[in-house]
Design a protein around this motif. Structure first.
Motif, PDB file in Angstrom:
ATOM      1  N   ASP A  80       1.026  -0.637  -0.340  1.00 46.28           N
ATOM      2  CA  ASP A  80       0.773  -0.141   0.172  1.00 46.28           C
ATOM      3  C   ASP A  80       0.839   1.714  -0.257  1.00 46.28           C
ATOM      4  N   GLY A  81       0.708   1.986  -1.154  1.00 45.92           N
ATOM      5  CA  GLY A  81       1.714   3.660  -0.810  1.00 45.92           C
ATOM      6  C   GLY A  81       2.716   2.979  -1.239  1.00 45.92           C
ATOM      7  N   ALA A  82       3.650   3.393   0.110  1.00 51.38           N
ATOM      8  CA  ALA A  82       4.785   3.689  -0.442  1.00 51.38           C
ATOM      9  C   ALA A  82       5.525   2.355   0.216  1.00 51.38           C
ATOM     10  N   ILE A  83       5.029   0.956   1.252  1.00 54.28           N
ATOM     11  CA  ILE A  83       5.178   0.166   1.790  1.00 54.28           C
ATOM     12  C   ILE A  83       4.888  -1.486   1.273  1.00 54.28           C
ATOM     13  N   SER A  84       6.695  -1.975   0.920  1.00 63.90           N
ATOM     14  CA  SER A  84       6.408  -2.939   0.323  1.00 63.90           C
ATOM     15  C   SER A  84       6.317  -4.131   0.940  1.00 63.90           C
ATOM     16  N   ALA A  85       6.574  -5.264   0.576  1.00 63.50           N
ATOM     17  CA  ALA A  85       6.587  -7.035   1.932  1.00 63.50           C
ATOM     18  C   ALA A  85       7.686  -7.650   0.926  1.00 63.50           C
ATOM     19  N   LYS A  86       7.801  -7.991   2.194  1.00 61.10           N
ATOM     20  CA  LYS A  86       8.976  -9.536   1.475  1.00 61.10           C
ATOM     21  C   LYS A  86       8.125 -10.607   2.344  1.00 61.10           C
ATOM     22  N   ALA A 218      12.897   3.131   5.505  1.00 59.94           N
ATOM     23  CA  ALA A 218      12.914   2.418   6.633  1.00 59.94           C
ATOM     24  C   ALA A 218      12.696   0.581   6.615  1.00 59.94           C
ATOM     25  N   LEU A 219      13.030   0.118   8.001  1.00 61.02           N
ATOM     26  CA  LEU A 219      12.605  -1.532   7.721  1.00 61.02           C
ATOM     27  C   LEU A 219      12.147  -1.652   8.856  1.00 61.02           C
ATOM     28  N   VAL A 220      10.444  -2.316   8.600  1.00 60.14           N
ATOM     29  CA  VAL A 220      10.286  -2.180  10.484  1.00 60.14           C
ATOM     30  C   VAL A 220      10.282  -4.037   9.537  1.00 60.14           C
ATOM     31  N   VAL A 221      10.533  -4.336  11.417  1.00 56.02           N
ATOM     32  CA  VAL A 221      10.691  -5.524  12.045  1.00 56.02           C
ATOM     33  C   VAL A 221      10.455  -6.073  12.958  1.00 56.02           C
ATOM     34  N   PRO A 222       9.359  -7.513  13.163  1.00 62.39           N
ATOM     35  CA  PRO A 222       9.210  -7.762  14.614  1.00 62.39           C
ATOM     36  C   PRO A 222      10.010  -8.214  15.568  1.00 62.39           C
ATOM     37  N   TRP A 339       3.589  -5.143   9.119  1.00 64.03           N
ATOM     38  CA  TRP A 339       1.862  -4.399   8.746  1.00 64.03           C
ATOM     39  C   TRP A 339       0.858  -3.969   9.974  1.00 64.03           C
ATOM     40  N   ALA A 340       0.332  -4.499  11.196  1.00 65.04           N
ATOM     41  CA  ALA A 340      -0.544  -3.715  12.293  1.00 65.04           C
ATOM     42  C   ALA A 340       0.355  -3.010  12.729  1.00 65.04           C
ATOM     43  N   ALA A 341       1.380  -2.302  12.170  1.00 64.86           N
ATOM     44  CA  ALA A 341       2.167  -1.378  13.101  1.00 64.86           C
ATOM     45  C   ALA A 341       1.816   0.499  12.156  1.00 64.86           C
ATOM     46  N   VAL A 342       2.016  -0.307  11.023  1.00 69.22           N
ATOM     47  CA  VAL A 342       2.394   1.217   9.986  1.00 69.22           C
ATOM     48  C   VAL A 342       0.734   1.022   8.980  1.00 69.22           C
ATOM     49  N   ARG A 343       0.115   0.336   8.855  1.00 68.05           N
ATOM     50  CA  ARG A 343      -0.848   0.267   8.036  1.00 68.05           C
ATOM     51  C   ARG A 343      -1.542   1.040   8.070  1.00 68.05           C
ATOM     52  N   ASP A 344      -1.527   1.880   9.498  1.00 68.47           N
ATOM     53  CA  ASP A 344      -2.306   2.686   9.141  1.00 68.47           C
ATOM     54  C   ASP A 344      -1.371   4.393   9.028  1.00 68.47           C
ATOM     55  N   GLY A 345      -0.388   4.576   8.488  1.00 68.07           N
ATOM     56  CA  GLY A 345       0.476   5.821   8.450  1.00 68.07           C
ATOM     57  C   GLY A 345       1.303   6.045   9.490  1.00 68.07           C
ATOM     58  N   ALA A 346       2.020   5.348  10.357  1.00 65.60           N
ATOM     59  CA  ALA A 346       3.116   5.412  11.365  1.00 65.60           C
ATOM     60  C   ALA A 346       4.067   6.351  10.941  1.00 65.60           C
ATOM     61  N   LEU A 347       4.217   5.700   9.476  1.00 72.35           N
ATOM     62  CA  LEU A 347       5.654   6.223   8.809  1.00 72.35           C
ATOM     63  C   LEU A 347       5.450   7.011   7.462  1.00 72.35           C
ATOM     64  N   GLY A 348       4.178   7.704   7.603  1.00 75.93           N
ATOM     65  CA  GLY A 348       3.882   8.971   6.637  1.00 75.93           C
ATOM     66  C   GLY A 348       4.706   8.741   5.382  1.00 75.93           C
ATOM     67  N   GLU A 349       5.203   9.242   4.716  1.00 74.32           N
ATOM     68  CA  GLU A 349       5.663   9.135   3.184  1.00 74.32           C
ATOM     69  C   GLU A 349       6.625   8.560   3.047  1.00 74.32           C
ATOM     70  N   ARG A 350       7.226   7.996   4.250  1.00 76.79           N
ATOM     71  CA  ARG A 350       8.741   6.743   3.344  1.00 76.79           C
ATOM     72  C   ARG A 350       8.128   5.511   3.176  1.00 76.79           C
ATOM     73  N   THR A 351       9.254   4.998   2.135  1.00 78.21           N
ATOM     74  CA  THR A 351       9.235   3.946   1.546  1.00 78.21           C
ATOM     75  C   THR A 351       9.915   3.379   3.058  1.00 78.21           C
ATOM     76  N   ALA A 352       8.971   1.380   3.306  1.00 76.54           N
ATOM     77  CA  ALA A 352       9.446   1.271   3.980  1.00 76.54           C
ATOM     78  C   ALA A 352       8.546  -0.899   3.080  1.00 76.54           C
ATOM     79  N   VAL A 353       9.890  -1.589   4.120  1.00 79.48           N
ATOM     80  CA  VAL A 353       9.358  -2.922   4.133  1.00 79.48           C
ATOM     81  C   VAL A 353       8.904  -3.723   4.920  1.00 79.48           C
ATOM     82  N   VAL A 354       8.514  -4.089   4.699  1.00 79.15           N
ATOM     83  CA  VAL A 354       7.692  -5.233   6.458  1.00 79.15           C
ATOM     84  C   VAL A 354       7.790  -6.912   5.882  1.00 79.15           C
ATOM     85  N   PRO A 355       8.451  -7.521   6.478  1.00 75.27           N
ATOM     86  CA  PRO A 355       8.628  -9.340   6.386  1.00 75.27           C
ATOM     87  C   PRO A 355       6.962 -10.174   6.817  1.00 75.27           C
TER      88      PRO A 355
END
Length: 374
Positions: A80-86, A218-222, A339-355
Motif C-alpha cells: 500500500d503506497g510506499a510500503i512493500s512486503a517481503k 525504513a526496515l520494519v521488523v518484528p 503490517w499492523a504497526a504501520v498500515r495506518d500511516g505511522a511512517l508517513g510518506e517514507r518508503t518501507a518494507v515489512v517482512p
C-alpha cells in the motif's frame, strides 16, 4: 575447507576459538558474535548466480551445503503506497527462520556432534528439524506447552524428537540450555549462535538487490529475540562499509503490547529491559519474549539507526491478519505484527518494507485462537 572464524562475547570481549561446541560466553554465559567482516559482492557481479541466499557467498562465513533447499530469494511485492512486503513465509518450512537454520545445520555438519538440540516456540524448531533431517543429523526440539499443534506436527514430520516443556518459553529455553552443556551436543540456538544472524542478514541483501542497489527509508521488523533485526543491522553495516549503499535505513522494531520489554526500555531511555516483564497471552506468540538475551544489542541497533519501537494490540493483529488475507496473503499472527504497526500511516510518506515471516497455515486465523481480547 574454509577456515571457521572465531567467536567473541560482545559484552566482555571473551574469545571462543572456532571449531568447538561452545554455545555461549564461558564467562558471562551470554550470546556470541562472529569475528567476521566480509566485503559483499557488487550488484553487477550477482547476475547468473544460484537463485538462493547462497548467491551472496562473499558475505557468508560458510560455503553452500549440499543439503540446501533453495532457501532465500523470496518475492518483494507492493502492499500500500510506499510500503512493500517481503514474502518470507514462502521459505521451504514456511518461515524466515530457514535463513538462519540452514547456517546452523551447515556449521553442525562441520563440527560433527553426536546430536543437535534446539528450543523454540515453533518456527525456529521446525526449520532446524527440517535442515537436520536434510543433513542427516539427529535432532531434538524443546517447545513450550501450548505451542501450535500444526507446528508440533511439522517438527515431528521432519523426524525430530519433540520435548514439550511444562511452562512458558523462558522455561523451555532454560531446559534446553541445561542439556546444551552436555558433551557432544550442538546447541542450534537461533538466539545465542551468531551463525543464525549470518543467515538472517541475507534478508537485507535480497532487498538491496531487488531494489537495484538501494534500501528503503525504513526496515520494519518484528522483535522477540531480535534475530531478524540484528541480522538486518549486520547487513546494513556491511553494505554501507563496502560503499554499496549511500544511506542506511532506519530500523523500526515491532513488539506486541502484551509482551514488550524492549519497547518499555526504549521509552524509558534505558540500555536494557527494566526489571522483569511478565509473560502475558498474545496472538503474536513468536515475539513474546520477556527477557531477550540480546536485548542491549537490539536497543543499540535501533537507536544507532535513528529508528523507533512500535507496539501493537491484539485487535490490531487480528485486523491486520484479515486485511492481508483480503489482499491474497495468508500470514500467521506473529508475521502480521509489522503490517499492523504501520498500515495506518505511522511512517508517513517514507518508503518501507515489512517482512511477512510465517505462513497462516502454521497457526490459523487469530480470531480462532484461545487468547483474550487485546
Amino acid at each position: 575447507m574454509t577456515a571457521l572464524p572465531d567467536c567473541f562475547c560482545p559484552i566482555d570481549g571473551t574469545r571462543v576459538p572456532a571449531g568447538t561446541l561452545a554455545w555461549c560466553c564461558p564467562v558471562c554465559r551470554g550470546p556470541l558474535d562472529l569475528d567476521f567482516s566480509p566485503t559483499p559482492a557488487s550488484l553487477k557481479s550477482l547476475g547468473g548466480r544460484v537463485n538462493s541466499l547462497w548467491r551472496y557467498a562473499e558475505s557468508l562465513p560458510l560455503p553452500a551445503p549440499s543439503f540446501s533447499l533453495g532457501e532465500g530469494r523470496t518475492p518483494l511485492v507492493p502492499l500500500d503506497g510506499a510500503i512493500s512486503a517481503k514474502l518470507d513465509f514462502l521459505m521451504p518450512t514456511l518461515s524466515f527462520k530457514d535463513r538462519g537454520a540452514v547456517m546452523l545445520a551447515a556449521l553442525a555438519t562441520r563440527l560433527a556432534p553426536e546430536r543437535v538440540i534446539a528450543d523454540s516456540s515453533g518456527n525456529a524448531g521446525t526449520a532446524v528439524a527440517a535442515y537436520c533431517a536434510r543433513a542427516g543429523l539427529p535432532c531434538t526440539v524443546y517447545v513450550p506447552e501450548g505451542t501450535s499443534p500444526k507446528k508440533l506436527e511439522q517438527i515431528g514430520a521432519h523426524g525430530a524428537r519433540l520435548e514439550v516443556v511444562p511452562g512458558d518459553r523462558e522455561r523451555t529455553a532454560r531446559t534446553a540450555r541445561e542439556v546444551a552443556d552436555e558433551p557432544g551436543v550442538f546447541y542450534a540456538s537461533h538466539v545465542h549462535n551468531p551463525y543464525f544472524l549470518q543467515g538472517t542478514k541475507t534478508y537485507v541483501h535480497e532487498l538491496w538487490e531487488d531494489l537495484g542497489g538501494r534500501l528503503p527509508d525504513a526496515l520494519v521488523v518484528p522483535v522477540g529475540n531480535g534475530t531478524l533485526l540484528l541480522g538486518a543491522a549486520l547487513a546494513v553495516r556491511e553494505l554501507h562499509a563496502a560503499g554499496l549503499i549511500a544511506k542506511a535505513p532506519a530500523l523500526y522494531a515491532v513488539q506486541a503490547a502484551a509482551v514488550s520489554p524492549l519497547a518499555e526500555a526504549w521509552r524509558a531511555g534505558a540500555d536494557e529491559p527494566l526489571g522483569t516483564t511478565p509473560m502475558a497471552p498474545t496472538l503474536a506468540e513468536g515475539i513474546a519474549i520477556p527477557r531477550p538475551p540480546r536485548a542491549r544489542q537490539i536497543l543499540r541497533a535501533v537507536r544507532g539507526s535513528g529508528g523507533d519501537f512500535l507496539t501493537v494490540t491484539e485487535d490490531q493483529i487480528r485486523h491486520a491478519q484479515l486485511d492481508l488475507a483480503g489482499r491474497g496473503l495468508y500470514v500467521e499472527a506473529t508475521g502480521v505484527a509489522c503490517w499492523a504497526a504501520v498500515r495506518d500511516g505511522a511512517l508517513g510518506e517514507r518508503t518501507a518494507v515489512v517482512p511477512l515471516c510465517g505462513a497462516g497455515l502454521k497457526s490459523g486465523l487469530a480470531h480462532e485462537l484461545g487468547v483474550g481480547q487485546g
